[in-house]
Design an enzyme around this catalytic site. Structure first.
Site, PDB file in Angstrom:
ATOM      1  N   PRO A  19      42.274  60.642  12.627  1.00 20.12           N
ATOM      2  CA  PRO A  19      41.400  61.520  11.856  1.00 20.12           C
ATOM      3  C   PRO A  19      40.876  62.662  12.718  1.00 20.12           C
ATOM      4  CG  PRO A  19      40.862  59.213  11.468  1.00 20.12           C
ATOM      5  CD  PRO A  19      41.822  59.249  12.605  1.00 20.12           C
ATOM      6  N   GLU A  20      40.965  63.892  12.197  1.00 20.07           N
ATOM      7  CA  GLU A  20      40.489  65.058  12.910  1.00 20.07           C
ATOM      8  C   GLU A  20      39.224  65.579  12.232  1.00 20.07           C
ATOM      9  OE1 GLU A  20      43.681  67.821  13.587  1.00 20.07           O
ATOM     10  OE2 GLU A  20      45.056  66.262  14.261  1.00 20.07           O
TER      11      GLU A  20
END
Length: 271
Positions: free
Chosen positions: A2-3
């Site tokens: 996840p960014e």
């Protein structure tokens, strides 16, 4: 992994619903990357006041102290009125008067850490070296260019480092560099002021669009309501090796930088 957009989308999906809730119970599963930092029972009775984001960390502000949450490489949060019995990969439940916040993390690189304040050593160790937030006013284009001039490393690696601007992860660095017309292998110090300003705008544009699209779901990402993201469907270069560029038709190429895959168009990103 996840960014920033995925973490922000996660925050938006439950922040309003959990605000004002009182903690009734904390359930721990298998050990995560770092220990909680206090006996779970100490959190019972505290109130969740707000949910913020700093880089890829979520900050749950309590009436006393705060919780720092990181999703690691494979983590996701789900917030619901109730949860089924914990599964193999469910390692943290925050049971509140408004619902249960559950962290599912198959690889257990995520973490939930309690600190008494944001200036506490434990919090500073995790947050202190983070760069400016790219979607906030503090992301100044001139300061960004000045920072690039001090870095000789390839621009893609500089963006991923997170100490100049935070949260521009692998997907969105590739996309922003394409939008700015900059080859990912170019030394950051060689980027001219006009191109740096163009990259600054591209970073903001790509991240804002990704948040609006609910992030990117490449494998199993979903927000705290179980909804997937769709930004990957409009990606210009990321994950498109061997496919024609959507702008010029040239075949998209990939290379390895720092153990991460980088995608680019050799025509649109000549230098």
């Amino acid at each position: 992994m996840p960014e920033l957009p995925e973490v922000e989308v996660t925050r938006l999906s439950f922040a309003d619903r959990i605000a004002g809730a009182r903690i009734e119970q904390v359930r721990l599963g298998k050990p995560l990357r770092w220990p909680l930092g206090c006996p779970p029972a100490e959190l019972v009775g505290r109130q969740v006041q707000a949910v913020r984001r700093r880089g890829k960390y979520l900050l749950l502000d309590l009436d006393r102290g705060l919780l720092l949450l990181h999703l690691g490489m494979s983590g996701s949060l789900n917030f619901a009125p109730s949860q089924p019995p914990p599964g193999t990969h469910d390692h943290f439940d925050l049971v509140t008067t408004r619902g249960v916040l559950r962290l599912n993390d198959p690889r257990r690189f995520g973490a939930v850490v309690h600190v008494e304040e944001e200036q506490a050593p434990g919090a500073v160790k995790l947050l202190g070296a983070l760069g400016v937030e790219p979607l906030e006013e503090g992301f100044d284009p001139e300061a960004f260019h000045a920072g690039l001039r001090r870095r000789k490393a390839p621009i893609k690696q500089v963006l991923l480092a997170g100490d100049l601007v935070v949260g521009v992860g692998n997907i969105y660095a590739s996309e922003a560099l394409f939008l700015a017309g900059i080859r990912p292998t170019l030394s950051a110090a060689r980027i001219s002021r006009p191109r740096a300003l163009r990259l600054h705008g591209a970073i903001r544009d790509v991240l804002a669009r990704a948040v609006a699209q609910g992030g990117s779901t490449l494998r199993d990402f979903s927000n705290a309501q179980g909804e997937s993201g769709y930004f990957q469907l409009e990606a210009m270069v990321y994950g498109r090796t061997g496919q024609p560029c959507r702008v010029c038709g040239t075949t998209i190429r990939s290379l390895r930088q720092g153990q991460r895959a980088t995608f680019y168009c050799p025509t649109c990103q000549k230098t």
